[in-house]
Design an enzyme around this catalytic site. Sequence first.
Site, PDB file in Angstrom:
ATOM      1  N   CYS A  89      -0.036 -32.281   5.103  1.00 42.66           N
ATOM      2  CA  CYS A  89       0.878 -33.119   5.876  1.00 42.66           C
ATOM      3  C   CYS A  89       0.077 -34.236   6.534  1.00 42.66           C
ATOM      4  O   CYS A  89      -1.009 -33.987   7.079  1.00 42.66           O
ATOM      5  CB  CYS A  89       1.572 -32.265   6.932  1.00 42.66           C
ATOM      6  SG  CYS A  89       2.732 -33.180   7.970  1.00 42.66           S
ATOM      7  N   HIS A 131       9.954 -30.503   2.600  1.00 43.90           N
ATOM      8  CA  HIS A 131       8.978 -30.841   3.644  1.00 43.90           C
ATOM      9  C   HIS A 131       9.548 -31.898   4.600  1.00 43.90           C
ATOM     10  O   HIS A 131       9.464 -31.752   5.822  1.00 43.90           O
ATOM     11  CB  HIS A 131       7.699 -31.345   2.970  1.00 43.90           C
ATOM     12  CG  HIS A 131       6.595 -31.680   3.893  1.00 43.90           C
ATOM     13  ND1 HIS A 131       5.498 -30.866   4.070  1.00 43.90           N
ATOM     14  CD2 HIS A 131       6.380 -32.759   4.707  1.00 43.90           C
ATOM     15  CE1 HIS A 131       4.662 -31.423   4.935  1.00 43.90           C
ATOM     16  NE2 HIS A 131       5.179 -32.577   5.341  1.00 43.90           N
ATOM     17  N   GLU A 132      10.133 -32.959   4.034  1.00 45.81           N
ATOM     18  CA  GLU A 132      10.627 -34.053   4.882  1.00 45.81           C
ATOM     19  C   GLU A 132      11.869 -33.646   5.670  1.00 45.81           C
ATOM     20  O   GLU A 132      12.012 -34.031   6.838  1.00 45.81           O
ATOM     21  CB  GLU A 132      10.891 -35.306   4.052  1.00 45.81           C
ATOM     22  CG  GLU A 132       9.669 -35.848   3.314  1.00 45.81           C
ATOM     23  CD  GLU A 132       8.416 -36.024   4.167  1.00 45.81           C
ATOM     24  OE1 GLU A 132       8.538 -36.373   5.362  1.00 45.81           O
ATOM     25  OE2 GLU A 132       7.313 -35.797   3.637  1.00 45.81           O
ATOM     26  N   HIS A 135      10.713 -31.805   8.640  1.00 44.23           N
ATOM     27  CA  HIS A 135      10.273 -32.710   9.715  1.00 44.23           C
ATOM     28  C   HIS A 135      11.458 -33.135  10.576  1.00 44.23           C
ATOM     29  O   HIS A 135      11.375 -33.142  11.807  1.00 44.23           O
ATOM     30  CB  HIS A 135       9.607 -33.966   9.150  1.00 44.23           C
ATOM     31  CG  HIS A 135       8.148 -33.843   8.938  1.00 44.23           C
ATOM     32  ND1 HIS A 135       7.255 -33.524   9.935  1.00 44.23           N
ATOM     33  CD2 HIS A 135       7.395 -34.014   7.820  1.00 44.23           C
ATOM     34  CE1 HIS A 135       6.026 -33.496   9.457  1.00 44.23           C
ATOM     35  NE2 HIS A 135       6.085 -33.782   8.171  1.00 44.23           N
TER      36      HIS A 135
END
Length: 163
Positions: A89, A131-132, A135
Amino acid sequence: MPERQIRLFGDPVLKTVSDPIGTIDARVRGLVDDLVDSVRLPGRAGVAASQIGVNLRAFSYNVDGEIGYILNPVLVEVSGEPELVDEGCLSVPGLWYPTKRYPFARVTGVDLDGAAVELSGTGIMAQALQHETDHLDGLLYLDRLDKENRRAAMKEVRESTWF
């Protein structure tokens, strides 16, 4: 535009659930420009708005030469047997740990014109979509690590020169 500085682990914005985008105005258009410029750099598969200090639901991606963005993304589907994939990351520089991710993911959202957008894929694209969206939900991949790897990762973070 130059890419925006990436916020690092420990910055509260990274642990905050991002707000949905309401009106698509000049500010949101500027955010998309910044996200796309920021993801163009080599080695970047995705950049979430929170990683550049903006608490709005948006991210950009750069996978297999395709660069784009999505506003108000929602992870609507994952499938397959979760598998361990090496993950890193930008907000936790220099660390890579095996993270469980589904081999397929699908995200829906909108573009700057308010038109529906759907992104889906396998491999790196599936990983980036998960992953995004994490976030934007205030999660870092470190939060998904098993206990042993999380302990090792946190030790590395504490000993890093950037923390």
